[in-house]
Design a protein around this motif. Structure first.
Motif, short mmCIF file in Angstrom:
data_model
loop_
_atom_site.label_atom_id
_atom_site.label_comp_id
_atom_site.label_asym_id
_atom_site.label_seq_id
_atom_site.Cartn_x
_atom_site.Cartn_y
_atom_site.Cartn_z
N ILE A 47 -0.37 -1.41 7.20
CA ILE A 47 -0.92 -2.42 7.90
C ILE A 47 -0.57 -3.85 7.39
O ILE A 47 -0.06 -3.88 6.17
N ARG A 48 -0.78 -4.90 7.88
CA ARG A 48 -0.53 -6.35 7.59
C ARG A 48 -1.75 -6.84 6.73
O ARG A 48 -1.50 -7.62 5.93
N GLY A 49 -3.00 -6.19 7.19
CA GLY A 49 -3.93 -6.84 6.21
C GLY A 49 -5.22 -6.54 7.09
O GLY A 49 -5.36 -5.81 8.15
N ALA A 50 -6.23 -7.33 6.77
CA ALA A 50 -7.70 -7.32 7.31
C ALA A 50 -8.31 -8.54 7.51
O ALA A 50 -8.11 -9.50 6.86
N ALA A 63 -9.89 -6.30 -4.13
CA ALA A 63 -9.43 -5.70 -5.22
C ALA A 63 -8.62 -4.71 -5.18
O ALA A 63 -7.80 -4.13 -5.97
N HIS A 64 -8.28 -4.08 -3.83
CA HIS A 64 -7.34 -3.31 -3.54
C HIS A 64 -6.16 -3.77 -3.14
O HIS A 64 -5.15 -3.05 -2.59
N HIS A 65 -5.88 -4.94 -3.05
CA HIS A 65 -4.67 -6.03 -2.90
C HIS A 65 -4.19 -5.77 -1.35
O HIS A 65 -3.10 -5.78 -0.90
N ILE A 66 -5.27 -5.68 -0.46
CA ILE A 66 -4.98 -5.88 0.76
C ILE A 66 -5.03 -7.10 1.17
O ILE A 66 -6.24 -7.75 0.98
#
Ligand code: 5RP
Length: 219
Positions: A47-50, A63-66
């Motif tokens: 995924i690209r991100g959130a 914290a999960h580097h997302i």
């Protein structure tokens, strides 16, 4: 017999199937979503991100580097994944148990699909057993509470809670919500209400429901 936490984990895992490759994912708030964030971390390479609906979820995602995008930088969100406090068979919901309802409603409004992840304790015939959260501008608290009494509710100020937007939450007990769309409209029009925790005008598109018999998809 599966525990409620095991049912939450089962729906969190299932929700990953709704996440398109190379997408920016709308992420809700709460204990079910926290489990979903763990699952998302495991596939973060695709995924690209959130876009996040609360400071709490943002902290977990980071914290999960997302990568977490500001909603204003994003044109479209294919999916928004979030829990609910109650959901009926029309997929109308009560949300806001975690006080994140306003940002949740904003992100949900942008998303093409709202995927609600919930265990079977949340699936109800009529909304209102869970007190309806309403985010209110602090100076309007007493006025809005009086109007909610006229609507048949018993509002209580949620003690010690300030929302991410600097407002207060009134939890309204005792409502038997037979017409969620209409009630959402009425409460939204009270001066000083920021957001009503009824998500009926923008209901879920899919309910991923964790049952003792397995995970069910309801549309
Ligand atoms: C937060 C919410 C949550 O989605 C709702 O409270 C459900 O939370 P949980 O998954 O912890 O039961 O609306 O504002």
């Amino acid at each position: 017999m599966l525990t409620q936490d095991q049912l939450k984990l089962a729906v969190a895992k299932k929700a990953i199937e709704f996440v398109p490759d190379d997408s920016i994912v709308g992420v809700g708030t709460g204990s079910t979503v926290n489990l979903f964030i763990e699952e998302l971390a495991a596939i973060k390479g695709r995924i690209r991100g959130a876009v996040s609906s609360s400071d709490a979820s943002t902290a977990r995602l980071k914290a999960h580097h997302i990568p977490v995008f500001d909603l204003n930088e994003v044109d479209a969100l294919p999916v928004y994944i979030d829990g609910a406090d109650e959901i009926n068979h029309h997929l109308h919901m009560i949300k806001g148990g975690g006080a994140a309802l306003t940002r949740e409603k904003i992100v949900a409004s942008v998303a093409e699909q709202f995927i609600c992840i919930a265990d079977e304790t949340k699936y109800v015939a009529m909304l209102g057993g869970f007190p309806l959260p309403i985010e209110v501008i602090p100076m309007a608290r007493s006025y809005v509470a009086r109007e909610l009494v006229k609507l048949g509710g018993h509002p209580e100020l949620r003690q010690g809670v300030t929302t991410d937007n600097g407002n207060v939450i009134l939890d309204v007990h005792g409502l038997k919500i037979q017409k969620p769309v209409e009630l959402e409209e009425i409460i939204n029009h009270l001066a000083g209400v920021v957001t009503c925790g009824l998500f009926a005008r923008r209901r879920a598109d899919v309910l991923v429901l964790g049952r003792q018999s397995g995970v069910e998809e309801i549309r």
